[in-house]
Design a protein around this motif. Sequence first.
Motif, PDB file in Angstrom:
ATOM      1  N   THR A 111       1.042  -1.141  -0.010  1.00  0.00           N
ATOM      2  CA  THR A 111       0.111  -0.234   0.060  1.00  0.00           C
ATOM      3  C   THR A 111       0.785   1.051   0.200  1.00  0.00           C
ATOM      4  N   ALA A 112       0.212   2.678  -0.327  1.00  0.00           N
ATOM      5  CA  ALA A 112       1.031   3.633  -0.146  1.00  0.00           C
ATOM      6  C   ALA A 112       1.943   3.642   1.184  1.00  0.00           C
ATOM      7  N   ALA A 113       1.183   3.127   2.358  1.00  0.00           N
ATOM      8  CA  ALA A 113       1.929   3.312   3.662  1.00  0.00           C
ATOM      9  C   ALA A 113       2.909   2.344   3.659  1.00  0.00           C
ATOM     10  N   GLY A 114       2.776   1.107   2.995  1.00  0.00           N
ATOM     11  CA  GLY A 114       3.949   0.025   2.963  1.00  0.00           C
ATOM     12  C   GLY A 114       5.006   0.692   2.344  1.00  0.00           C
ATOM     13  N   MET A 115       4.923   1.514   1.051  1.00  0.00           N
ATOM     14  CA  MET A 115       6.008   2.002   0.381  1.00  0.00           C
ATOM     15  C   MET A 115       6.915   3.016   1.081  1.00  0.00           C
ATOM     16  N   ARG A 116       5.831   4.088   2.012  1.00  0.00           N
ATOM     17  CA  ARG A 116       6.564   4.819   2.749  1.00  0.00           C
ATOM     18  C   ARG A 116       7.302   3.956   3.916  1.00  0.00           C
ATOM     19  N   ALA A 117       6.881   2.876   4.344  1.00  0.00           N
ATOM     20  CA  ALA A 117       7.416   2.264   5.358  1.00  0.00           C
ATOM     21  C   ALA A 117       8.941   1.585   4.797  1.00  0.00           C
ATOM     22  N   ILE A 118       8.862   1.078   3.836  1.00  0.00           N
ATOM     23  CA  ILE A 118      10.206   0.208   3.467  1.00  0.00           C
ATOM     24  C   ILE A 118      10.990   0.916   2.368  1.00  0.00           C
ATOM     25  N   GLY A 119      10.195   1.934   1.692  1.00  0.00           N
ATOM     26  CA  GLY A 119      10.920   2.677   0.552  1.00  0.00           C
ATOM     27  C   GLY A 119      12.199   3.314   0.867  1.00  0.00           C
ATOM     28  N   PRO A 120      12.597   4.140   1.829  1.00  0.00           N
ATOM     29  CA  PRO A 120      13.631   4.552   2.112  1.00  0.00           C
ATOM     30  C   PRO A 120      14.817   3.439   2.306  1.00  0.00           C
ATOM     31  N   ALA A 121      14.602   2.275   2.961  1.00  0.00           N
ATOM     32  CA  ALA A 121      15.627   1.296   3.014  1.00  0.00           C
ATOM     33  C   ALA A 121      15.899   0.545   1.823  1.00  0.00           C
ATOM     34  N   ILE A 122      14.937   0.570   0.848  1.00  0.00           N
ATOM     35  CA  ILE A 122      15.135  -0.084  -0.569  1.00  0.00           C
ATOM     36  C   ILE A 122      16.095   0.921  -1.398  1.00  0.00           C
ATOM     37  N   VAL A 123      15.746   2.229  -1.153  1.00  0.00           N
ATOM     38  CA  VAL A 123      16.658   3.268  -1.686  1.00  0.00           C
ATOM     39  C   VAL A 123      18.052   2.982  -1.212  1.00  0.00           C
ATOM     40  N   THR A 124      18.338   2.934  -0.151  1.00  0.00           N
ATOM     41  CA  THR A 124      19.418   2.777   0.701  1.00  0.00           C
ATOM     42  C   THR A 124      20.355   1.566  -0.005  1.00  0.00           C
ATOM     43  N   LEU A 125      19.441   0.509   0.074  1.00  0.00           N
ATOM     44  CA  LEU A 125      20.292  -0.720  -0.649  1.00  0.00           C
ATOM     45  C   LEU A 125      20.370  -0.724  -1.895  1.00  0.00           C
ATOM     46  N   ALA A 126      19.608  -0.132  -2.589  1.00  0.00           N
ATOM     47  CA  ALA A 126      19.996  -0.002  -4.210  1.00  0.00           C
ATOM     48  C   ALA A 126      21.073   0.731  -4.560  1.00  0.00           C
ATOM     49  N   GLU A 127      21.191   1.856  -3.687  1.00  0.00           N
ATOM     50  CA  GLU A 127      22.265   2.497  -3.976  1.00  0.00           C
ATOM     51  C   GLU A 127      23.584   2.086  -3.324  1.00  0.00           C
TER      52      GLU A 127
END
Lengths: 455, 455
Positions: free
Chosen positions: B400-416
Motif C-alpha cells: 500500500t502507499a503506507a507500505g511504500m513509505r515504510a520500506i521505500g527509504p531502506a530500498i533506496v539505501t540498499l539499491a544505492e
Amino acid sequence: MTQCLNWQQLNADEQAAALARPSLPDSAALKTTVAGIIAEVRRDGDAALKRLSAQFDGLADNALLLSKAQRTALIAQLKPERKAAIELAYGNIRRFHAAQQPTDIQVETTPGVFCELRQRPIGSVGLYIPGGSAPLPSTVLMLGVPAQLAGCPRTVLVTPPGRPAAADIAPEIVYAAELCGIQQIFTIGGAQAIAALAYGTESIAKVDKIFGPGNRYVTEAKQQVSQDAAGAMIDMPAGPSEVLVLTDDSANPAFVAADLLSQAEHGPDSQVLLVSTSQSLIERVLQQVEQQLKILPRADIARQALSHSRAIYTPDLATAVAVTNAYAPEHLIVQTQDDEALLPQFNSAASIFVGPWTPESAGDYASGTNHVLPTYGYSRTASSLSLTDFFRRFTVQKLTAAGMRAIGPAIVTLAEAEQLGAHALAVSLRLQQLDLQQPDLQQQGSTQGESLNER
Amino acid sequence: MTQCLNWQQLNADEQAAALARPSLPDSAALKTTVAGIIAEVRRDGDAALKRLSAQFDGLADNALLLSKAQRTALIAQLKPERKAAIELAYGNIRRFHAAQQPTDIQVETTPGVFCELRQRPIGSVGLYIPGGSAPLPSTVLMLGVPAQLAGCPRTVLVTPPGRPAAADIAPEIVYAAELCGIQQIFTIGGAQAIAALAYGTESIAKVDKIFGPGNRYVTEAKQQVSQDAAGAMIDMPAGPSEVLVLTDDSANPAFVAADLLSQAEHGPDSQVLLVSTSQSLIERVLQQVEQQLKILPRADIARQALSHSRAIYTPDLATAVAVTNAYAPEHLIVQTQDDEALLPQFNSAASIFVGPWTPESAGDYASGTNHVLPTYGYSRTASSLSLTDFFRRFTVQKLTAAGMRAIGPAIVTLAEAEQLGAHALAVSLRLQQLDLQQPDLQQQGSTQGESLNER
C-alpha cells in the motif's frame, strides 16, 4: 530503441518471435574451460584455488578464509544507514520465510500402518554471492535467511575476493552474513569457488547443495557439478533476468518506465517487456524511459538491454493476460485499474508485483519475498526459492502385526502381478509367522491408536 | 557370493570402497543414439514415433492412443482380486499424499507490505510407466495419485506397447490409470516417448514435467530434455535401486533374507547391503538367502545383484548407524530390539522401514508412502517424491502507499549500496509522488488490516 508491436497484427510465427528469448550460448570452449578449472581444484585443492586467484584476480596470496577479526573490522566500517536498511530487509525476509516452516506429516493409512513424511534441514549448504561491479548484500539475505531458518548445520558463503587485498570485500555482505549466522566466508569466486564447494578442499569442506547466481562461468560450473553424483545439487536452472509489465491506460508512465529500467540495468542480456492495452500509455512510457536514462549511472547497460526489449499493444486485458502467460515471466508487474481481478488468471509468473506502489525493487530487496526466481520460461514449472529448498523430505513407515495382516495379502497379489517373487515372499513369510504365533490375536495392535513416535 | 566385511578391520580406503556405488556408464554411444531419437521425434512427430515403434517393437501400426473402448475392454479382463488390491493400495497412497496438500501463505511483513506464497498445480504432467518383463501398476499409482490430488489440469501416461498388438498392455496399468483419472494413455516407450512428452507431436501434446523410472535410454532421454529450456523438467536424478538392512542379533533371518532378495530381484545392478552388529545373524541371513533363492523365479537376476552385495559387521549400533549415514541408502530397513531409539539418528535415508512387520514391499506397493525415491546417494539432499513435486510455488506482493513509505527509504539505501540507480529511482519516484499527494496521510492503509485477497 524498444521494438513496438501490435499483437493482433502479428501472425503466429511473429507472435512466437515476439515472446522468444535469446538462445543461450552453448559454448564448447566455456564448457572445456570450466571442466578444466573443476579438475584442477579437485586435484590440487587449496593450492589450485590460490593459483587461480593469482591468475584471475591478480592476488599473490589469497588467504581464502575471512578471519573473525577481518569480519569484525569490515562490519565496523559499515555506514549506520546501510546497517539499518539491511536489518529492515532481514526482518521482512525472515518474517515471510518463517511462515513457510514445514511440518512433519503422520498418517495411519490403514489401522496398524503408520506413514510419515519428515522434513529435515540439508546438512551443509554453500551460498555463492557475486562480486564484481557492485556488492550484493540482498542476495546474502535471500539465501542466508532461509538457510538459517531451516537450521542447516553448516552454511558457508563464497564471494570473489576484494581489492587491493582479498579480504577487502563489501562490509554489507559481511554484515548480512553475520545476521544470517553464516559460519565461514571464503574470498574466492568463479568456477573455482563452485568446484571447491562441490568437492571440498583443505580449507573448504564439501557441501551438499549450492545456491546463488553468478556469471556464465559460475552457471556452467554449477551445471557441471550438479550432473555428477559426487558433486553437489544446485538450486535451480539459470538464465538472464527478465520482467514483463502489464498495464492499461491508468498506469503512471514514470513508474512503469523506472520499473522497466530496473530490469534493464541488471545486464545487457536482461529481458524487458511492456504489454499494454493502451498505445498512448506505451508512448508515454517510452518517452519517460528516454528521460530517465539521462540521469541513470548504468544507462549504457540499460540501453543494451532495451535494444532487444519489446512493447506489445493488445486490444484488451484478456489478450494481455494470454500474452503474459505464454511468456511466463520471472517478474510480472501489474498496474491496471483492477489488478485483483486479473491476479487469479496468471498461471506462469514466478513473482507478481501488484499495483502502483509495488515496484520490482521492493521484492528485490525488502518486501520479504525471495528474489531468487526461475527465469527463461522455467517458471511454468519451477518455483520461487523457498524455505523448502533447504530441507530434505524423507518417509518413515511402520506396520504393526495387525497392519501386516491388513495389507499383506494385497501386497502379495500386487507383487505377483508384477512377477516379483521375493517381494511376495517377504510378505508371505511374515503372514505365515503371524499365523503360527497368534492365530487368535489378529486384531492385536490395530486398536491401540499407537503412533510411530509413541512406540 | 555376498562379500562379508568387518568394518573395524578395514582401513579408510577399504571402508570407502565398501560403501562405494558402481560407476554409472557414461556412454557416448548411448548419448548419441538418444539425441538422434529425440531429434527424429522433434522433426517428424507421430510419423517418427510410429517408425521407431516398428523398428524397436516390431509393430506395423502403433495407433499410439489407447481408445476409450480399448481401456474398457482391458479393465474388463482384470481379475477381481487384483482389482481389489489396486484399490487398497490406491486408498492408502491417496490418504498419505492427501495429508501433504500445501497451503498458501500470507504474511504482512511490515504494515502495508503484503507477501504471499501461492502453490498451484503444474499445468501438464507426463508419467512414464516401464513395460517389459512385468507391468508396474504400482508406479502408476505412485505418480498418478499425487497428480490427481494436486489437480494437474492434464495428466498423460506413456508406456511401451503390448504384444501382439500395441493396445495389449497390462489391464492393471489401465485400471490404476482409471482410478487416478488419467485422461490419455499412449502406447509408446523408450527415449521416443520422453521426446514426445517433452516437445509434443500431433497426437501427444507437450507436457511441462515428466515423472517416472525407466531403462537407460529413458533415463538418458529425461536427462537430455531436462537440460533444454524448450524441453521439460524431470522428477529427480536416476540411479540403480538399493537397500540397506540394519540389524542386531534379534532380527528374523528369514525376513531379512527376503528383504535383501526383494531388492536384488529388481535388476542385476541393484545394490544390497546388510549391516549388522551380529556375525551370527549375518551367517544365518546368508544361509536363508541361499535357501530362498532356490524357489524364486527371478533367482538369476538376484544372484547377479548379490554378486556385488556386501554384509558388513560392526561392533556396535553407533557404528552401524554411522555406516548407514555414510552410505545414504534409498531404502533403509531397521530391524533391531529398539528401532525407535535409532530412528532420530539417521540423516540420509530416503525411506525408512521400521521393525519386523515392515518389509520394503510394503512401501513399494501399499503402505501409502511413495516408492519413487532418490538413490545413488542423492538422498543426502534430494527428497522422496511428494505431492509438492506436482505444484509450482510463486510469490505475490502488494505494497500500500503506507507500505511504500515504510520500506521505500531502506530500498533506496540498499539499491544505492548495490549501485543500481534505476532500482532506487523506481522507489524514489513513488516516494516523491506520495509526498506530493498526501503529505498528511502517511499512515493511510497501514491500519486497515486489509489483505491482498480482500482488496
